[in-house]
Design a protein around this motif. Structure first.
Motif, mmCIF file in Angstrom:
data_model
loop_
_atom_site.group_PDB
_atom_site.id
_atom_site.type_symbol
_atom_site.label_atom_id
_atom_site.label_comp_id
_atom_site.label_asym_id
_atom_site.label_seq_id
_atom_site.Cartn_x
_atom_site.Cartn_y
_atom_site.Cartn_z
ATOM 1 N N ALA A 134 38.705 50.236 50.933
ATOM 2 C CA ALA A 134 39.530 48.998 49.890
ATOM 3 C C ALA A 134 39.594 49.190 48.609
ATOM 4 C CB ALA A 134 38.701 47.824 50.438
ATOM 5 N N LEU A 135 38.348 49.781 48.216
ATOM 6 C CA LEU A 135 38.185 50.033 46.643
ATOM 7 C C LEU A 135 39.318 51.180 46.298
ATOM 8 C CD1 LEU A 135 34.559 49.821 45.888
ATOM 9 C CD2 LEU A 135 36.302 48.208 45.296
ATOM 10 N N GLN A 136 39.411 52.244 47.176
ATOM 11 C CA GLN A 136 40.250 53.308 47.125
ATOM 12 C C GLN A 136 41.493 52.778 46.989
ATOM 13 O OE1 GLN A 136 39.169 56.728 46.244
ATOM 14 N NE2 GLN A 136 41.423 57.112 46.000
ATOM 15 N N TYR A 137 42.157 52.062 47.874
ATOM 16 C CA TYR A 137 43.392 51.562 48.226
ATOM 17 C C TYR A 137 43.973 50.928 46.814
ATOM 18 C CZ TYR A 137 47.400 48.999 50.320
ATOM 19 O OH TYR A 137 48.476 48.548 50.116
ATOM 20 N N GLU A 183 44.519 53.419 44.160
ATOM 21 C CA GLU A 183 45.991 53.910 44.483
ATOM 22 C C GLU A 183 47.019 53.268 44.016
ATOM 23 O OE1 GLU A 183 45.727 55.096 48.630
ATOM 24 O OE2 GLU A 183 44.321 56.713 48.149
ATOM 25 N N GLN A 184 47.023 51.847 44.412
ATOM 26 C CA GLN A 184 47.949 51.051 44.224
ATOM 27 C C GLN A 184 48.228 50.447 42.877
ATOM 28 O OE1 GLN A 184 50.184 50.293 46.830
ATOM 29 N NE2 GLN A 184 49.209 51.702 47.695
ATOM 30 N N GLY A 185 46.928 50.477 42.198
ATOM 31 C CA GLY A 185 46.895 49.889 40.574
ATOM 32 C C GLY A 185 47.170 48.067 40.716
ATOM 33 N N ALA A 186 47.575 47.515 39.556
ATOM 34 C CA ALA A 186 47.391 46.134 39.458
ATOM 35 C C ALA A 186 48.636 45.770 38.654
ATOM 36 C CB ALA A 186 46.129 45.591 38.702
ATOM 37 N N PRO A 187 48.999 44.650 38.821
ATOM 38 C CA PRO A 187 48.182 43.331 39.455
ATOM 39 C C PRO A 187 48.394 43.573 41.020
ATOM 40 C CG PRO A 187 50.494 42.549 38.740
ATOM 41 C CD PRO A 187 50.255 43.872 38.107
ATOM 42 N N ILE A 188 47.583 43.042 41.706
ATOM 43 C CA ILE A 188 47.238 43.207 43.124
ATOM 44 C C ILE A 188 46.319 41.912 43.632
ATOM 45 C CG2 ILE A 188 45.065 44.567 43.144
ATOM 46 C CD1 ILE A 188 46.243 46.198 45.270
ATOM 47 N N VAL A 189 46.706 41.518 44.862
ATOM 48 C CA VAL A 189 46.033 40.200 45.432
ATOM 49 C C VAL A 189 44.921 40.671 46.633
ATOM 50 C CG1 VAL A 189 46.173 38.237 46.609
ATOM 51 C CG2 VAL A 189 48.314 39.105 44.930
ATOM 52 N N VAL A 190 43.901 40.003 46.347
ATOM 53 C CA VAL A 190 42.653 40.442 47.312
ATOM 54 C C VAL A 190 42.185 39.048 48.037
ATOM 55 C CG1 VAL A 190 40.126 41.146 47.613
ATOM 56 C CG2 VAL A 190 41.540 42.194 45.648
ATOM 57 N N LYS A 191 42.285 39.199 49.233
ATOM 58 C CA LYS A 191 41.994 37.896 50.055
ATOM 59 C C LYS A 191 41.110 38.178 50.943
ATOM 60 C CE LYS A 191 46.774 36.434 50.122
ATOM 61 N NZ LYS A 191 48.044 35.811 51.086
ATOM 62 N N ALA A 192 40.183 37.235 51.331
ATOM 63 C CA ALA A 192 38.898 37.334 52.172
ATOM 64 C C ALA A 192 39.709 36.780 53.664
ATOM 65 C CB ALA A 192 37.812 36.073 51.993
ATOM 66 N N GLU A 204 38.540 45.265 42.056
ATOM 67 C CA GLU A 204 37.406 45.808 42.538
ATOM 68 C C GLU A 204 36.160 44.926 42.396
ATOM 69 O OE1 GLU A 204 37.881 50.617 41.236
ATOM 70 O OE2 GLU A 204 37.162 49.303 39.893
ATOM 71 N N ASP A 205 36.160 44.218 41.734
ATOM 72 C CA ASP A 205 35.023 43.248 41.638
ATOM 73 C C ASP A 205 35.133 42.007 42.363
ATOM 74 O OD1 ASP A 205 33.821 44.357 39.279
ATOM 75 O OD2 ASP A 205 34.682 42.985 37.890
ATOM 76 N N ALA A 206 36.292 41.706 42.911
ATOM 77 C CA ALA A 206 36.749 40.724 43.986
ATOM 78 C C ALA A 206 36.079 41.150 45.379
ATOM 79 C CB ALA A 206 38.144 40.587 43.995
ATOM 80 N N VAL A 207 36.617 42.514 45.382
ATOM 81 C CA VAL A 207 36.318 43.168 46.644
ATOM 82 C C VAL A 207 34.685 43.276 46.984
ATOM 83 C CG1 VAL A 207 36.061 45.274 48.199
ATOM 84 C CG2 VAL A 207 38.334 44.504 46.983
ATOM 85 N N ARG A 208 34.027 43.490 46.014
ATOM 86 C CA ARG A 208 32.644 43.569 46.060
ATOM 87 C C ARG A 208 32.061 42.103 46.190
ATOM 88 N NH1 ARG A 208 33.528 47.243 41.597
ATOM 89 N NH2 ARG A 208 32.941 49.394 42.225
ATOM 90 N N SER A 209 32.619 41.204 45.437
ATOM 91 C CA SER A 209 32.002 39.714 45.579
ATOM 92 C C SER A 209 32.219 39.138 46.877
ATOM 93 C CB SER A 209 32.549 38.863 44.538
ATOM 94 O OG SER A 209 34.025 38.602 45.054
ATOM 95 N N ILE A 210 33.377 39.562 47.838
ATOM 96 C CA ILE A 210 33.678 39.188 49.188
ATOM 97 C C ILE A 210 33.011 40.020 50.145
ATOM 98 C CG2 ILE A 210 35.496 39.208 50.934
ATOM 99 C CD1 ILE A 210 37.605 38.539 48.282
ATOM 100 N N MET A 211 32.983 41.338 49.904
ATOM 101 C CA MET A 211 32.320 42.102 51.070
ATOM 102 C C MET A 211 30.980 42.544 50.887
ATOM 103 S SD MET A 211 35.616 44.739 51.948
ATOM 104 C CE MET A 211 35.121 44.968 53.851
ATOM 105 N N GLY A 252 39.384 31.868 48.794
ATOM 106 C CA GLY A 252 39.148 33.132 48.945
ATOM 107 C C GLY A 252 40.509 34.101 48.370
ATOM 108 N N VAL A 253 41.132 33.896 47.724
ATOM 109 C CA VAL A 253 42.461 34.629 47.220
ATOM 110 C C VAL A 253 42.061 34.808 45.762
ATOM 111 C CG1 VAL A 253 44.825 34.693 46.892
ATOM 112 C CG2 VAL A 253 43.878 33.724 48.973
ATOM 113 N N ILE A 254 41.948 35.887 45.168
ATOM 114 C CA ILE A 254 42.101 36.473 43.977
ATOM 115 C C ILE A 254 43.152 37.418 43.442
ATOM 116 C CG2 ILE A 254 40.625 37.978 42.301
ATOM 117 C CD1 ILE A 254 39.065 36.628 45.472
ATOM 118 N N VAL A 255 43.979 36.623 42.528
ATOM 119 C CA VAL A 255 45.176 37.496 41.885
ATOM 120 C C VAL A 255 44.777 38.252 40.750
ATOM 121 C CG1 VAL A 255 47.540 37.356 41.028
ATOM 122 C CG2 VAL A 255 46.646 35.754 42.834
ATOM 123 N N ALA A 256 44.604 39.586 41.079
ATOM 124 C CA ALA A 256 43.724 40.348 39.980
ATOM 125 C C ALA A 256 44.714 41.126 39.197
ATOM 126 C CB ALA A 256 42.775 41.367 40.883
#
Length: 421
Positions: free
Chosen positions: A129-132, A135-144, A163-170, A152-156
């Motif tokens: 997930a972090l690697q993706y 690769e994609q860059g920001a802004p990007i949306v992370v959802k539980a 990356e912080d959003a993924v760590r806090s969720i997973m 559970g939705v973070i618009v980064a």
């Protein structure tokens, strides 16, 4: 007839309020309800996920119709259990409600059916997930992937934030098991709108469009919440655009689920982004929205009991929805600290001096020692009505000014987007 509403928030207060208008309703129960709901219904202390207890109660009391508010009850299989016992209940079965219960399920379904939505990938492991994201860059949306009470939705805006959003969720499991998977989506630019639809497995009847305000602060700043306010109708959603939403989004999903043997009955909620390429789905929910219900239902002229029965009996095609002229604006009054950890037990005053054209829907309130106190993050929804949106907004904020509790905070710009060209 006797009716039960399942749930305890502002949405459920609005449902009880609307159902109470029906001349056919003699008695309303709400499980578990709140202090505001208790003024117009009998609250019963049964949790929304206590499926067998709820069904036992309905059988014991001879309840004729049950209306489900929250997604947690649907995904606990309340409709399945009621139908097994031959009890009349409004809402989708658990398998159909997965359209909200699993974001990856919803995204895969949309991809299969050609429903317009953001590009995405689903991950069960953190490192890929972090690697993706890199690769994609920001802004990007992370959802539980699972249920997270709208949070559970973070618009980064940056890769680090994502990356912080993924760590806090997973890793930190901020949303518990809801974060065992994450869905990472492309960022969609545009304005949001919500379209709710009554669905009986085949027939679709769209409701008046509304617009929620997710972020906690004015100007769409700060973290996401369950919703800080909403308004209806949305002038940017024209009749032509609404028809496009029905044809390209709602109808394919309803037909697709029916073809899979999981017909959808109840309210289907489409959270949309109005992009330059047309409307795209941000999320589906399997029930009435909160706080969208607090502005949509007051504008509905139909008897909600009649509509609910038509949905349950598969004869929604016989019903035409009728809407009042005018508009509604709902402003959420939140407790100090919300959407993080928040205070409870602060005394609420001013509800007995509300101006005209205002209704207050209780979300997180309780009665204590003869006083009304805060008991949730979103405490009250103050809904103003008017012949147009400007009048409705003015009424809502007049209502807000009449109310007080320690630490109360709210957005001052609900509906402002509607006035921009």
């Amino acid at each position: 007839m006797k009716v039960l509403v399942i749930g305890s928030g502002g949405r459920e207060h609005a449902l009880v309020w609307k159902l109470a208008e029906s001349p056919r309703v003699d008695k309303i129960f709400c499980a578990p309800g709140n202090a505001g709901i208790a003024q117009i219904a009998e609250c019963v202390p049964i949790a929304v996920e206590a499926v067998e207890q709820l069904a036992d109660f309905v059988q014991r009391e001879g309840v004729d119709l049950t209306v489900v508010g929250p997604e947690a009850a649907l995904l606990s299989g309340v409709v399945d259990e009621f139908e097994k016992r031959g009890l009349r209940i409004f809402g989708p079965r658990r398998e159909a409600a997965l359209i909200e219960g699993s974001k990856s399920f919803a995204k895969d379904l949309m991809m299969e059916l050609g429903v317009p939505t953001a590009k995405y990938q689903t991950f069960t492991q953190m490192e890929p997930a972090l690697q993706y994201i890199r690769e994609q860059g920001a802004p990007i949306v992370v959802k539980a992937d699972g249920l997270a009470a709208g949070k559970g939705v973070i618009v980064a805006q940056t890769v680090t934030e994502a990356e912080d959003a993924v760590r806090s969720i997973m890793e930190a499991k901020e949303f518990g098991e809801a974060g065992s998977q994450v869905v990472i989506e492309e960022f969609l630019a545009g304005e949001e709108a919500t379209v709710l639809a009554f669905v009986d497995g085949q027939t679709v009847r769209l409701m008046v469009p509304s617009q929620d305000h997710k972020q906690v602060f004015d100007g769409d700043k700060g973290p996401n919440t369950g919703g800080m306010g909403t308004y209806a109708p949305v002038s940017k959603v024209s009749a032509k655009l609404l028809k496009e939403v029905e044809t390209t989004i709602i109808r394919p999903v309803v037909d697709g689920l029916a073809a899979k043997g999981t017909p959808y009955k109840g309210v289907l909620y489409a959270g949309l982004m109005l992009t330059a390429q047309g409307p795209k789905v941000i999320e589906f929910n399997a029930r009435f929205g909160d706080p969208e219900t607090q502005v949509v239902l007051p504008l509905l002229e139909n008897d909600l009991v009649e509509v609910a029965e038509a949905v349950i009996e598969g004869r929604l095609g016989e019903v035409e929805l009728s809407w009042k002229n005018g508009a509604a604006v709902c402003v959420i009054l939140a407790a100090q600290g919300y959407p993080g950890s928040y205070r409870k037990g602060d005394v609420i005053t001013g509800l007995d001096h509300l101006p005209e054209q205002v209704a207050v829907f209780h979300a997180g309130t309780a009665a204590k020692d003869g006083q009304l106190v805060t008991n949730g993050g979103r405490v009250l929804g103050v809904t103003g009505f008017g012949h147009d949106l400007k009048a409705a907004k003015e009424a809502a904020y007049r209502g807000v000014e009449a109310i007080h509790f320690e630490g109360m905070h709210y957005r001052t710009d609900i509906s402002d987007k509607a006035f921009r060209s």
